[in-house]
Design an enzyme around this catalytic site. Sequence first.
Site, PDB file in Angstrom:
ATOM      1  N   HIS A 101       7.770  31.669   4.460  1.00 54.08           N
ATOM      2  CA  HIS A 101       7.967  32.183   3.110  1.00 54.08           C
ATOM      3  C   HIS A 101       6.783  32.785   2.419  1.00 54.08           C
ATOM      4  O   HIS A 101       5.778  32.173   2.942  1.00 54.08           O
ATOM      5  CB  HIS A 101       8.693  31.059   2.147  1.00 54.08           C
ATOM      6  N   HIS A 103       4.881  33.890  -1.086  1.00 53.10           N
ATOM      7  CA  HIS A 103       4.910  33.661  -2.373  1.00 53.10           C
ATOM      8  C   HIS A 103       4.451  35.220  -3.196  1.00 53.10           C
ATOM      9  O   HIS A 103       3.570  35.501  -2.810  1.00 53.10           O
ATOM     10  CB  HIS A 103       3.853  32.793  -3.178  1.00 53.10           C
TER      11      HIS A 103
END
Length: 139
Positions: A101, A103
């Site tokens: 992932h 950010h």
Amino acid sequence: MMDNNCIFCKIANGEIPSTTVYEDDMFRVILDLSPATKGHALILPKQHMANIYEMDETTAQKVFVLASHIATAMKKALNCDGINIVQNNGEAAGQTVFHFHMHIIPRYINDGQNINWIPGTSEPEEREKIAQKIKAALN
């Protein structure tokens, strides 16, 4: 491929509700439940990969293009003063959920956040040895 035990797989594929700001066939972008700042978002691939080391080149290209689009939209929509794009790989690097992932963190003057490191030192010979090791590993 999805990992049935991965919470980010479940979020990315719509099994767990999220506040989604963007979705296509490869990614879901959601607002973080514990944001560093207002508007902090996560880019989640729908396919499970634990980290960047497991990512294919096509996905890598697309995730960075998407990060640019999301950052540009945040700048326009939130009038933030800057953006941090952060992606951690491995526990030592601060990764806590082992599904790749990224950010996207809007930054505001005096927002109280600090995403920095302590600069170290290195000698030219040391840098050259390190560079040679990395070059050899690229082949």
